[in-house]
Motif scaffolding. Structure first.
Motif, short mmCIF file in Angstrom:
data_model
loop_
_atom_site.label_atom_id
_atom_site.label_comp_id
_atom_site.label_asym_id
_atom_site.label_seq_id
_atom_site.Cartn_x
_atom_site.Cartn_y
_atom_site.Cartn_z
N THR A 274 0.85 -1.18 0.00
CA THR A 274 0.00 0.00 0.00
C THR A 274 0.89 1.24 0.00
O THR A 274 2.08 1.17 0.29
CB THR A 274 -0.94 0.03 1.21
OG1 THR A 274 -0.17 0.18 2.42
CG2 THR A 274 -1.77 -1.25 1.30
N ASP B 283 1.95 -2.71 4.69
CA ASP B 283 0.96 -1.64 4.80
C ASP B 283 1.47 -0.50 5.67
O ASP B 283 1.90 -0.71 6.79
CB ASP B 283 -0.34 -2.17 5.38
CG ASP B 283 -1.37 -1.07 5.59
OD1 ASP B 283 -1.73 -0.41 4.60
OD2 ASP B 283 -1.77 -0.84 6.74
N GLY C 54 -2.95 1.71 7.37
CA GLY C 54 -3.93 1.36 8.40
C GLY C 54 -5.35 1.53 7.89
O GLY C 54 -5.61 1.61 6.69
N GLN D 129 -7.75 0.36 4.34
CA GLN D 129 -6.87 -0.41 3.45
C GLN D 129 -6.31 -1.64 4.17
O GLN D 129 -6.21 -2.72 3.60
CB GLN D 129 -5.73 0.47 2.93
CG GLN D 129 -6.17 1.40 1.82
CD GLN D 129 -5.00 1.88 0.99
OE1 GLN D 129 -4.34 1.10 0.31
NE2 GLN D 129 -4.75 3.18 1.04
N ALA D 130 -5.93 -1.46 5.42
CA ALA D 130 -5.43 -2.61 6.18
C ALA D 130 -6.53 -3.65 6.36
O ALA D 130 -6.28 -4.86 6.24
CB ALA D 130 -4.90 -2.16 7.53
N ARG D 131 -7.73 -3.21 6.62
CA ARG D 131 -8.85 -4.13 6.77
C ARG D 131 -9.11 -4.87 5.46
O ARG D 131 -9.30 -6.10 5.45
CB ARG D 131 -10.08 -3.34 7.21
CG ARG D 131 -11.44 -4.01 7.09
CD ARG D 131 -11.53 -5.36 7.72
NE ARG D 131 -11.17 -5.38 9.12
CZ ARG D 131 -11.00 -6.51 9.81
NH1 ARG D 131 -11.12 -7.68 9.19
NH2 ARG D 131 -10.68 -6.49 11.07
N LEU E 132 0.09 -9.90 7.14
CA LEU E 132 -0.03 -8.45 6.99
C LEU E 132 0.99 -7.81 7.92
O LEU E 132 0.97 -8.06 9.12
CB LEU E 132 -1.43 -7.97 7.35
CG LEU E 132 -1.61 -6.45 7.47
CD1 LEU E 132 -1.51 -5.78 6.10
CD2 LEU E 132 -2.95 -6.10 8.12
N SER F 42 2.39 -4.22 9.27
CA SER F 42 2.13 -2.79 9.36
C SER F 42 3.39 -2.07 9.83
O SER F 42 4.01 -2.46 10.80
CB SER F 42 1.00 -2.51 10.36
OG SER F 42 0.89 -1.12 10.62
N TRP G 106 0.53 4.08 10.12
CA TRP G 106 -0.91 4.31 9.94
C TRP G 106 -1.08 5.72 9.39
O TRP G 106 -1.54 6.64 10.04
CB TRP G 106 -1.67 4.12 11.25
CG TRP G 106 -1.05 4.81 12.43
CD1 TRP G 106 -1.35 6.06 12.91
CD2 TRP G 106 -0.01 4.30 13.29
NE1 TRP G 106 -0.55 6.36 13.99
CE2 TRP G 106 0.27 5.30 14.25
CE3 TRP G 106 0.71 3.10 13.33
CZ2 TRP G 106 1.25 5.14 15.24
CZ3 TRP G 106 1.67 2.94 14.32
CH2 TRP G 106 1.92 3.94 15.26
N VAL H 263 -7.20 -1.11 13.74
CA VAL H 263 -7.85 -2.10 12.88
C VAL H 263 -8.24 -3.27 13.77
O VAL H 263 -7.38 -3.95 14.33
CB VAL H 263 -6.91 -2.59 11.76
CG1 VAL H 263 -7.61 -3.65 10.92
CG2 VAL H 263 -6.48 -1.43 10.87
N VAL I 230 -0.80 -11.22 11.60
CA VAL I 230 -0.62 -9.78 11.58
C VAL I 230 0.63 -9.46 12.40
O VAL I 230 0.79 -9.95 13.52
CB VAL I 230 -1.83 -9.04 12.18
CG1 VAL I 230 -1.60 -7.54 12.18
CG2 VAL I 230 -3.10 -9.39 11.42
#
Length: 320
Positions: free
Chosen positions: A137, A203, A206, A209-211, A223, A225, A228, A238, A252
């Motif tokens: 992302t 990502d 957050g 888009q993360a969802r 995923l 992160s 955010w 999220v 995650v």
């Protein structure tokens, strides 16, 4: 010396060029005559007052390249306490890495912190293996555009880049992404990976888009992160249920650059890997703009408005 000084928390106009004393150099640190400094989201948050404990007046900027005074070596450095928007910075020796002679200053500083973040998210937290599919992302951003190239270099297939405008998506395609999507197309992630889903999503946004990325993961997908920065309220949260993780066999994880900075061997190893890829032509930082000290406020505004693609640098030798 000339520096950009923050005397009150606020908007970009709170950043002013002033003449200040050179920084003191504590034990275990060295003075660096800075050529270029990088701008990143942490600088914007500190300017706005996200860290109310930040002592004012302050000089922001956590990434610089320049010459270390005591030996004349060209180094990149991460400055945990800031100080980069200035002609001289005090850099902790353990947080400095020499720059190869055949790599220019702009590429070195643009690759160092954000390239290491991309590398860490892919390899350390994401456990990427060759042949796995990757989605990134904010793929035109400072970290994202490097993550796309690194994923390609690491043998990921396909590499999916997600970017907010047509112009940014065109850049992401030029970087080597196999598929490029708009944020509202995140629901197509499973379809563009042959119906299986992405093995890894990196990502930095957050929120929605993360969802959406979670729903598009393959079995045993991850995923990761690293921030955010989606801009919408609540993008730092999220909700993920354990039932969802179990039903999808997905995971995650998070990645914070500080855990690389605090490990000298890891920091230098990643920097060497990034610089080697750059020298081989497999990794290039895209420089959106280089501004003088007087242009830092405007650059912050453009950065916050998501008008930049790639890295924004400050030439601290030019007042403007």
């Amino acid at each position: 010396m000339a520096a950009v000084v923050l005397r009150r928390f606020g908007g970009p106009g709170a950043l002013r060029v002033e003449q200040v004393d050179e920084p003191r150099c504590p034990r275990g640190a060295s003075l660096v005559d800075v050529s270029l400094a990088g701008i990143n989201f942490d600088d914007l948050e500190h300017r706005r007052g996200a860290d109310p404990g930040l002592p004012l007046p302050a000089v922001l900027g956590v990434e610089v390249v320049g010459r270390r005074r005591w030996d004349g070596r060209r180094v990149v450095a991460l400055l945990r306490r800031g100080g980069g928007y200035a002609r001289v910075a005090a850099a902790v020796d353990a947080h400095c890495v020499p720059v190869p002679d055949d790599l220019d200053d702009a590429q070195a500083v643009a690759l160092f912190e954000q390239g290491a973040t991309a590398y860490g998210a892919l390899r350390l937290a994401g456990r990427l293996r060759a042949g796995e599919s990757v989605a990134v992302t904010s793929a035109a951003g400072g970290v994202g555009h490097l993550a796309v190239q690194l994923a390609v270099a690491m043998g990921a297939k396909p590499v999916v880049g997600i970017a907010s405008t047509a112009a940014k998506r065109a850049v992401v395609a030029e970087l080597g992404a196999d598929v490029v999507l708009a944020p509202e197309q995140i629901g197509e992630l499973r379809a563009v990976t042959g119906g299986r889903g992405a093995d890894l999503v990196v990502d930095g946004t957050g929120g929605d888009q993360a969802r959406g990325a979670l729903r598009g993961l393959a079995p045993f997908g991850r995923l990761v992160s690293y921030g955010w920065r989606g801009g919408a309220p609540g993008c730092g949260w999220v909700d993920v249920g354990t039932e969802e993780l179990v039903d999808g066999s997905v995971g995650v994880a998070g990645f914070w650059m500080r855990h690389v900075v605090d490990d000298r061997a890891l920091l230098t190893g990643i920097a060497d890997a990034l610089f080697d890829l750059a020298r081989a032509g497999a990794l290039t930082a895209r420089i959106d703009r280089v501004v003088p000290l007087a242009g830092v406020g405007a650059a912050h505004a453009a950065f916050a408005a998501r008008q930049t693609v790639g890295k924004v640098l400050v030439d601290v030798r030019e007042v403007g």
